[in-house]
Write a protein that holds these residues in place. Sequence first.
Motif, PDB file in Angstrom:
ATOM      1  N   GLU A  34       7.167  -2.501   8.370  1.00 38.09           N
ATOM      2  CA  GLU A  34       8.327  -1.787   8.927  1.00 38.09           C
ATOM      3  C   GLU A  34       8.707  -0.600   8.051  1.00 38.09           C
ATOM      4  O   GLU A  34       8.959   0.499   8.550  1.00 38.09           O
ATOM      5  N   LEU A  35       8.742  -0.806   6.732  1.00 31.95           N
ATOM      6  CA  LEU A  35       9.052   0.283   5.803  1.00 31.95           C
ATOM      7  C   LEU A  35       8.017   1.397   5.917  1.00 31.95           C
ATOM      8  O   LEU A  35       8.364   2.577   5.997  1.00 31.95           O
ATOM      9  N   ALA A  36       6.747   1.047   5.939  1.00 32.10           N
ATOM     10  CA  ALA A  36       5.672   2.044   6.040  1.00 32.10           C
ATOM     11  C   ALA A  36       5.797   2.844   7.340  1.00 32.10           C
ATOM     12  O   ALA A  36       5.592   4.062   7.349  1.00 32.10           O
ATOM     13  N   GLU A  37       6.154   2.171   8.411  1.00 36.59           N
ATOM     14  CA  GLU A  37       6.311   2.859   9.698  1.00 36.59           C
ATOM     15  C   GLU A  37       7.508   3.818   9.663  1.00 36.59           C
ATOM     16  O   GLU A  37       7.412   4.944  10.149  1.00 36.59           O
ATOM     17  N   PHE A  78       5.091  -1.673  -4.596  1.00 36.92           N
ATOM     18  CA  PHE A  78       4.081  -0.871  -3.906  1.00 36.92           C
ATOM     19  C   PHE A  78       3.860  -1.371  -2.483  1.00 36.92           C
ATOM     20  O   PHE A  78       3.770  -2.569  -2.240  1.00 36.92           O
ATOM     21  N   THR A  79       3.797  -0.446  -1.552  1.00 36.85           N
ATOM     22  CA  THR A  79       3.483  -0.753  -0.155  1.00 36.85           C
ATOM     23  C   THR A  79       2.198  -0.028   0.193  1.00 36.85           C
ATOM     24  O   THR A  79       2.100   1.186   0.006  1.00 36.85           O
ATOM     25  N   ASN A  80       1.234  -0.762   0.702  1.00 38.97           N
ATOM     26  CA  ASN A  80      -0.078  -0.208   1.025  1.00 38.97           C
ATOM     27  C   ASN A  80      -0.083   0.323   2.456  1.00 38.97           C
ATOM     28  O   ASN A  80      -0.248  -0.435   3.410  1.00 38.97           O
ATOM     29  N   PHE A  81       0.083   1.621   2.614  1.00 40.23           N
ATOM     30  CA  PHE A  81       0.134   2.247   3.933  1.00 40.23           C
ATOM     31  C   PHE A  81      -1.208   2.140   4.654  1.00 40.23           C
ATOM     32  O   PHE A  81      -1.244   1.995   5.871  1.00 40.23           O
ATOM     33  N   THR A  82      -2.294   2.205   3.912  1.00 42.72           N
ATOM     34  CA  THR A  82      -3.629   2.129   4.495  1.00 42.72           C
ATOM     35  C   THR A  82      -3.824   0.805   5.225  1.00 42.72           C
ATOM     36  O   THR A  82      -4.461   0.758   6.278  1.00 42.72           O
ATOM     37  N   LYS A  83      -3.256  -0.250   4.702  1.00 43.96           N
ATOM     38  CA  LYS A  83      -3.347  -1.590   5.296  1.00 43.96           C
ATOM     39  C   LYS A  83      -2.809  -1.601   6.731  1.00 43.96           C
ATOM     40  O   LYS A  83      -3.250  -2.387   7.573  1.00 43.96           O
ATOM     41  N   TYR A  84      -1.863  -0.728   7.022  1.00 44.31           N
ATOM     42  CA  TYR A  84      -1.244  -0.665   8.340  1.00 44.31           C
ATOM     43  C   TYR A  84      -1.731   0.546   9.143  1.00 44.31           C
ATOM     44  O   TYR A  84      -1.112   0.934  10.133  1.00 44.31           O
TER      45      TYR A  84
END
Length: 138
Positions: A68-71, A88-94
């Motif tokens: 949700e944060l990445a979006e 850390f949030t991995n944007f690539t994962k999503y």
Amino acid sequence: MSALNVRELNNTRKAQMELVFFNRVPKVGSQTFMELLRRLSERNNFQFHRDAVQKVETIRLAEDQQQELAEVISELPEPSVFIKHVCFTNFTKYSLPTPIYVNVVRDPIERVISWFYYVRAPWYFVERKAAFPDLHIV
């Protein structure tokens, strides 16, 4: 021992969007850095976004919260800066574009000393009470 290559250490060129994500660590000068970014946004015409003040801050997010944060961040206008206390949030994962990550570190002992005095400062209680009137502060 091999020499460090600056080009390999700089992840900015790997970013897929013009958005700086300052995932700040508590007590490392992040308030000052955040104010600097806010002022720079006014002078250099980029958007400034920060997470809302919360009673209890969740720094380590669950999978669905990370997505949700990445979006949310991916939908911000470019150029922008987004600031939040979060791991850390991995944007690539999503399958989302990667922002420019910025973080600041501090000597761990100095960080604890800073926190000790910070939570005892009178203005800290006033700020927290103003944000959350129902909060019981001893």
